[in-house]
Design a protein around this motif. Structure first.
Motif, mmCIF file in Angstrom:
data_model
loop_
_atom_site.group_PDB
_atom_site.id
_atom_site.type_symbol
_atom_site.label_atom_id
_atom_site.label_comp_id
_atom_site.label_asym_id
_atom_site.label_seq_id
_atom_site.Cartn_x
_atom_site.Cartn_y
_atom_site.Cartn_z
ATOM 1 N N ARG A 76 33.263 29.613 45.469
ATOM 2 C CA ARG A 76 33.988 28.196 44.374
ATOM 3 C C ARG A 76 33.825 27.004 44.691
ATOM 4 N NH1 ARG A 76 36.369 32.277 44.573
ATOM 5 N NH2 ARG A 76 36.877 33.751 43.119
ATOM 6 N N THR A 103 29.108 32.365 40.747
ATOM 7 C CA THR A 103 30.059 31.033 40.567
ATOM 8 C C THR A 103 30.201 30.911 39.773
ATOM 9 O OG1 THR A 103 27.556 29.879 40.408
ATOM 10 C CG2 THR A 103 28.666 30.355 42.894
ATOM 11 N N VAL A 112 29.986 25.551 40.945
ATOM 12 C CA VAL A 112 29.397 24.979 42.483
ATOM 13 C C VAL A 112 27.666 24.178 42.249
ATOM 14 C CG1 VAL A 112 28.334 26.130 45.061
ATOM 15 C CG2 VAL A 112 30.128 27.017 43.236
#
Length: 149
Positions: A76, A103, A112
């Motif tokens: 993250r 992610t 991200v």
């Protein structure tokens, strides 16, 4: 099982967010040893269970201390330095193994930027190959070491 029932399960598996076939779509096979890094309360348990069902074993953690076939890495924004984390994820990975970087999807908390992954991967000695949605809130990016590593 009928083709209609399979189609219904596939639709319901992804429409409601639960990705019951995630392990299969990621290319995992029975008997593989898969290391999980970055676990936290926000991970998609349906994705985890799907992987465990396919490999017919539990995911191993960072303390495993032996060679693994693949790494599943939940990452993250705000988790730290992505390059360092990717380099660390290679510690137990066998030659030819893959890192699946999970992610949060665009628009989700702690997403991200794709450019961050694209920039970090080669510095860590990896190449990005595929990105696909995995579960309701996560995207999976496949990272592989170059053949000449």
């Amino acid at each position: 099982m009928s083709d209609d029932r399979k189609a219904d399960e596939t639709v319901s598996a992804t429409a409601g967010g639960a990705d019951l076939h995630a392990g299969e779509r990621l290319g995992f096979k029975p008997g593989m040893v898969v290391q999980e890094l970055g676990w936290d309360d926000d991970v998609d348990d349906a994705v985890r269970v799907s992987i465990e069902d396919i490999i017919d074993a539990d995911l191993v953690d960072g303390e495993y201390g032996n060679v693994v076939d693949a790494v599943v890495f939940w990452w993250r924004d705000g988790d730290g330095d992505l390059v360092d984390a990717l380099v660390d994820s290679l510690t137990d990975l066998e030659a030819g193994g893959v890192v699946w970087l999970f992610t949060p999807k665009v628009g989700r908390d702690h997403e991200v930027d794709a450019a961050d992954i694209t920039e970090a991967a080669p510095v860590a000695g990896l190449s990005t190959t595929t990105t696909l949605p995995i579960g309701e809130d996560w995207a999976a990016t496949k990272l592989v070491a170059p053949k000449n590593r």
